[in-house]
Each structure stands twice: as C-alpha cells, then as structure tokens.
Design an enzyme around this catalytic site. Sequence first.
Site, PDB file in Angstrom:
ATOM      1  N   ARG A 187      -5.093  44.972   2.169  1.00 37.24           N
ATOM      2  CA  ARG A 187      -6.007  45.987   1.632  1.00 37.24           C
ATOM      3  C   ARG A 187      -5.660  47.397   2.122  1.00 37.24           C
ATOM      4  NH1 ARG A 187      -6.243  42.064  -0.681  1.00 37.24           N
ATOM      5  NH2 ARG A 187      -8.008  40.726  -1.147  1.00 37.24           N
ATOM      6  N   SER A 236     -16.694  43.356  -2.149  1.00 37.66           N
ATOM      7  CA  SER A 236     -16.556  42.848  -0.783  1.00 37.66           C
ATOM      8  C   SER A 236     -16.662  43.992   0.219  1.00 37.66           C
ATOM      9  CB  SER A 236     -15.204  42.146  -0.609  1.00 37.66           C
ATOM     10  OG  SER A 236     -15.144  40.996  -1.418  1.00 37.66           O
ATOM     11  N   GLU A 306     -14.060  47.223   4.312  1.00 36.89           N
ATOM     12  CA  GLU A 306     -13.162  47.231   3.155  1.00 36.89           C
ATOM     13  C   GLU A 306     -13.620  48.288   2.170  1.00 36.89           C
ATOM     14  OE1 GLU A 306     -11.861  44.221  -0.453  1.00 36.89           O
ATOM     15  OE2 GLU A 306     -11.932  43.435   1.584  1.00 36.89           O
TER      16      GLU A 306
END
Length: 322
Positions: A187, A236, A306
């Site tokens: 990520r 998320s 995130e």
Amino acid sequence: MAKIGEQGNRLAITLDGGEFTIPAPRGKLAANAPLAKLTWFKSGGPAELLFEPEDADDLAAFLAALPEWVPVMGLGLGSNMIVRDGGVPGVVVRLGKHFSEAEVLGDNTLRFGGGTPGVLASSCARNAGVAGLEFLKSIPGTVGGFVRMNGGAYGREVKDVLTSCGVVLRDGSRKTLALADMGYTYRHSDLPEGAIVVSATMRGEAGEPDAIQAEMDRITEAREASQPLRTKTGGSTFKNPEGTSAWKLVDEAGCRGLVIGDAQVSEKHTNFLINRGEATSADIEMLGEEVRRRVKEHSGITLEWEIRRVGKFGATEVVPAL
C-alpha cells in the site's frame, strides 16, 4: 478565504499563504470548494482551490504556472480518505470524465486514464478478454489512486499488473514511469507529493469473458457479504500487519461497534469506520486513533493507517495520536 479574480487574460488568486497570478486554465477552477460531497465519508472541509483539468496538457500547464509554495493533492472518488474539517490548503486536483477511458493495446494490455473507476477498468478488461484485472472492481476509487497506493484486494495488487504509468509532476513536467520506478511496497509507492497519475498501462493474461465475469461476480458477492458497503465509509482503515489481519486485532481489542460522536467501528467488518449520519472528520479520526490505542494496549501491535488523512483540523479540534 481563497479568492479568484480576473486580471487581464490572467487569474489573480489569493490563498492563505499569499497572492499570485496565473494564465487561465481551460479546465474548471473553483475557490473554497466543498469536498464533503465528493468523499465517501461525506465529511470534512473545503479545498482552497479545486481544479478539474480539461486534459493532461491543461494540468501540466496549470501546475507549471503555480508557485512552488502552493501544495497540490490529487482526489479520485474520495474513498480511502479523511478530509479534515479545516479543509485542504492549496490545490486539490480532480480528474473528471476526460480522464475516464480505456484503450485496448493488444498483448493482453490496456491503457486507462487516471480517472477511470475500478469498476469500469475491470469491465473493459473483461470485454477485451483480459483476465487478472478482476480485483480492480473491488477497490473503491480510480486508477490514479490505485497506482499511487499500490491498491489491492483478493490476493492481487497493482504491482502485479502495472507495466508503466504517465504522471504530471508538481512542477508541471510529464514523465512515463516503469513499474521498477514506483518503489512499490504494501500500500505504498515512491511517487512524490503533488504528482498526479494521468494514465496507467496494465497487462493481464488471456481469458474468456464469461469466466472473467464469473470471477468478478464472486468478488462482488464476497465484498457485499463481509463489508458495510451501503454506509458512509472510507474502505479499509488500517494496513494489515505482517502475519495477521487488522480486523482481527481490532475485534480482539473489543472495538467492534465502538462509537465516538457519530462515528462507529463497523459491526459487520471491524477494519471499517462508518459515519452514522452526522459525524465530523474529527469524530472519525479520533475513533481511529482510539482503536489504535486499544489495539496497542491489547496486543502490542501498532496499527498503521491505510486511509489517508489530509488537510487541517478545525479551529477547536485536537485529535490525539498514538
């Protein structure tokens, strides 16, 4: 308050950080533009300037003329993002319909505009008989955002399919970057601040459209069964630590259903925060920080955000961080 005025054939712009003039762009430029309606959480303050370029040339010329001290941030569909209540200083660039496109190049390869939603990208790949891009349907956002954050789901990431991308850098210069240039980790990419992804070339493998559609349907059913998709959420919230899942750590720390203000940890999937109706961005971020604190206390693991948190806090807000 930001201001835009006309000065001959140029625009005179006033921001909190100073004043300057630039040539009028061909795209849309607005001052004090509300961002809450453009984000999945439906919260947060305005952008000092919101720019929707006509095309990549328009974006490059605009950024080249912009003073170096003005910050620039890209905005896709507003998922995976908390826009703080004090708003976003500088320029927010939003890629509109002119950047939402797909071109089949052959050799199981497609080129997408940076504003192409994941649903459209995966559908175009299916129609072209290209498998391996089905996971893009499950990521809320646009190709530009996927490329920047190495978006992924259901066992695949952008690094598995990207061959190159076109970017406009903060100084207005344009570059084509290969996969090896991206510095991808989980990520994360090494794209510099202010860089806007305007296109991406991705390669899959040959597949039958019916089989590709079946895989897309499987992913859709799995998402709907496990995630609070019909709520005001941001996707998320925390990255999965090595060897475990963020949702499991949050659940084990007793945070399922936890509430601060009108923000809540989802009962359905504990790695999702939701706006129950009137939550401020401060409510949402404070809830996330409280979850991080409880997880650290319970398991010793520090969860990493995130979701991007951007902009300034409101005048009276204090959000304690772990």
